[in-house]
Design a protein around this motif. Structure first.
Motif, PDB file in Angstrom:
ATOM      1  N   VAL A  56       6.021  13.814 -19.295  1.00 45.79           N
ATOM      2  CA  VAL A  56       5.759  12.425 -19.913  1.00 45.79           C
ATOM      3  C   VAL A  56       6.854  12.226 -20.910  1.00 45.79           C
ATOM      4  O   VAL A  56       7.323  11.156 -21.195  1.00 45.79           O
ATOM      5  CB  VAL A  56       4.398  12.313 -20.111  1.00 45.79           C
ATOM      6  CG1 VAL A  56       4.122  10.935 -21.107  1.00 45.79           C
ATOM      7  CG2 VAL A  56       3.435  12.437 -19.061  1.00 45.79           C
ATOM      8  N   SER A  57       6.971  13.309 -21.833  1.00 44.15           N
ATOM      9  CA  SER A  57       7.836  12.847 -23.170  1.00 44.15           C
ATOM     10  C   SER A  57       9.349  12.891 -22.459  1.00 44.15           C
ATOM     11  O   SER A  57      10.037  11.985 -23.085  1.00 44.15           O
ATOM     12  CB  SER A  57       7.655  14.165 -23.864  1.00 44.15           C
ATOM     13  OG  SER A  57       6.485  14.492 -24.524  1.00 44.15           O
ATOM     14  N   MET A  58       9.738  13.413 -21.420  1.00 43.92           N
ATOM     15  CA  MET A  58      11.107  13.192 -20.856  1.00 43.92           C
ATOM     16  C   MET A  58      11.424  11.804 -20.600  1.00 43.92           C
ATOM     17  O   MET A  58      12.183  11.146 -20.752  1.00 43.92           O
ATOM     18  CB  MET A  58      11.419  14.340 -19.925  1.00 43.92           C
ATOM     19  CG  MET A  58      11.595  15.834 -20.911  1.00 43.92           C
ATOM     20  SD  MET A  58      12.826  15.612 -21.883  1.00 43.92           S
ATOM     21  CE  MET A  58      12.575  17.620 -22.378  1.00 43.92           C
ATOM     22  N   VAL A  59      10.263  11.587 -19.783  1.00 46.15           N
ATOM     23  CA  VAL A  59      10.284  10.158 -18.960  1.00 46.15           C
ATOM     24  C   VAL A  59      10.219   9.121 -19.982  1.00 46.15           C
ATOM     25  O   VAL A  59      11.051   8.212 -20.081  1.00 46.15           O
ATOM     26  CB  VAL A  59       9.114   9.997 -18.026  1.00 46.15           C
ATOM     27  CG1 VAL A  59       9.148   8.471 -17.532  1.00 46.15           C
ATOM     28  CG2 VAL A  59       9.497  11.046 -16.915  1.00 46.15           C
ATOM     29  N   GLY A  60       9.386   9.333 -21.084  1.00 47.20           N
ATOM     30  CA  GLY A  60       9.217   8.178 -22.245  1.00 47.20           C
ATOM     31  C   GLY A  60      10.618   8.141 -23.168  1.00 47.20           C
ATOM     32  O   GLY A  60      10.876   7.062 -23.641  1.00 47.20           O
ATOM     33  N   PHE A  61      11.211   9.132 -23.159  1.00 49.70           N
ATOM     34  CA  PHE A  61      12.541   9.143 -23.927  1.00 49.70           C
ATOM     35  C   PHE A  61      13.468   8.953 -23.291  1.00 49.70           C
ATOM     36  O   PHE A  61      14.709   8.199 -23.920  1.00 49.70           O
ATOM     37  CB  PHE A  61      12.612  10.654 -24.922  1.00 49.70           C
ATOM     38  CG  PHE A  61      13.630  10.614 -25.767  1.00 49.70           C
ATOM     39  CD1 PHE A  61      13.259  10.094 -26.927  1.00 49.70           C
ATOM     40  CD2 PHE A  61      14.810  11.283 -25.455  1.00 49.70           C
ATOM     41  CE1 PHE A  61      14.439  10.123 -27.916  1.00 49.70           C
ATOM     42  CE2 PHE A  61      15.784  11.305 -26.600  1.00 49.70           C
ATOM     43  CZ  PHE A  61      15.570  10.619 -27.671  1.00 49.70           C
TER      44      PHE A  61
END
Length: 335
Positions: A152-157
């Motif tokens: 989720v962090s990689m997608v959000g960033f």
């Protein structure tokens, strides 16, 4: 610590003066004419009078000194006069926006609440979400929670905010009709119904920005926690029989927050700068949109004022982050 803070504040004065000079020179060399949108039928003598009224007939160094005087002297006096009603401010000497034909700081104060409501709340939500996620992901490294959080962090960033904003508008505003797609800046919260409308229209822009901020901060939090969990003092604390909760929350977390505080503190000035892309997507009439319209209109006083305010806030919160290092880590001394 007080001596260190005073010394840093004194160093910040020439730093801000140098930054102001750089901002002024860059905008001075930028192409464009604030009178370019005037009709060709305007006589040359009238055009020259208009340039004189805007102060463009003065040399560059004179305009720079006048801008500094207006920013550091006239505007603070006007603020004190507004708060206390002392009557010694000189409104005629204030920085005037060429686009709005009004004092630049008045326009900024009008737009600031919209920016703080949306961008400020989004940043606060992002920090509140990111710190626990980073702590749990590091403590349970390679678990299902860590893998989901990393994804989720990689997608959000990685996904830009304008794309995320458009997707949320299509799904929740166009198809489901749950939230409005355009932010109503004229809405005033006077009762429970208006409060619910305000909350509904803030959900999507706050979600977009909170996801982006939480993705970045949680990665820093996780990396810092992993680095400290492998230190010798952690093994020593466990060998002495300390509980795992005490080891993680009192010792590891406190040391891990030092680099994260830097990221959070330096990100706070971006709140006042506004989210330029997100404000454009959701039509939030904040400081980010004000900066874009000022650039398009070649409104140099407004661009100079906004840019310098952002730079001053960056210097200020950098000092705050340095002071917080000593609070988090007793080994840091400012003598």
């Amino acid at each position: 610590m007080l001596t260190y803070s005073i010394r840093r504040l004194l160093i910040a004065i020439p730093t801000l003066l140098f930054i102001s000079l750089v901002i002024f020179l860059i905008l001075e060399m930028a192409p464009g004419d604030p009178l370019a949108d005037q009709p060709l039928t305007v006589p040359p003598e009238v055009r020259e009078k208009m340039r004189a009224a805007l102060g463009l007939d003065q040399p560059a160094w004179v305009r720079y000194l006048l801008w500094l005087k207006q920013f550091f002297w006239t505007e603070p006096l006007h603020l004190v006069d507004s708060l206390l009603g002392t009557g010694f401010a000189d409104p005629a000497g204030r920085i005037v926006s060429w686009q709005f034909r009004a004092p630049a700081m008045d326009i900024i104060w009008q737009r600031l609440p919209q920016t703080l409501q949306v961008v400020g709340l989004a940043y606060l939500v992002g920090v509140i979400i990111a710190v626990p996620i980073g702590i749990i992901s590091a403590y349970r490294q390679y678990s299902w929670f860590d893998n989901i959080g990393t994804f989720v962090s990689m997608v959000g960033f990685s996904v830009p905010t304008f794309f995320t904003g458009v997707v949320l508008i299509i799904v929740f505003a166009v198809n489901l009709h749950w939230f409005p797609s355009i932010y109503d800046t004229t809405l005033k919260v006077t009762d429970w119904e208006s409060f619910l409308k305000q909350a509904r229209q803030m959900v999507m822009p706050v979600t977009v920005l909170a996801l982006f901020n939480a993705s970045q901060i949680s990665r820093f939090m996780r990396a810092s926690m992993l680095d400290n969990l492998q230190q010798d003092y952690v093994r020593t604390a466990r060998a002495k029989g300390m509980g795992e909760k005490v080891v993680v929350l009192r010792h590891v977390l406190r040391n891990s927050l030092i680099p994260v505080v830097t990221v959070i503190a330096l990100g706070i000035p971006t709140i006042f700068g506004g989210a330029i892309i997100t404000e454009q997507v959701f039509k939030v009439n904040g400081l980010g949109q004000l900066l874009i319209t000022a650039i398009y209109a070649n409104d140099l006083p407004m661009v100079q004022t906004l840019t310098f305010i952002f730079a001053a806030l960056t210097v200020l919160f950098n000092l705050i982050a340095d002071v917080l290092y000593g609070v988090l880590d007793p080994r840091i001394r400012y003598d």
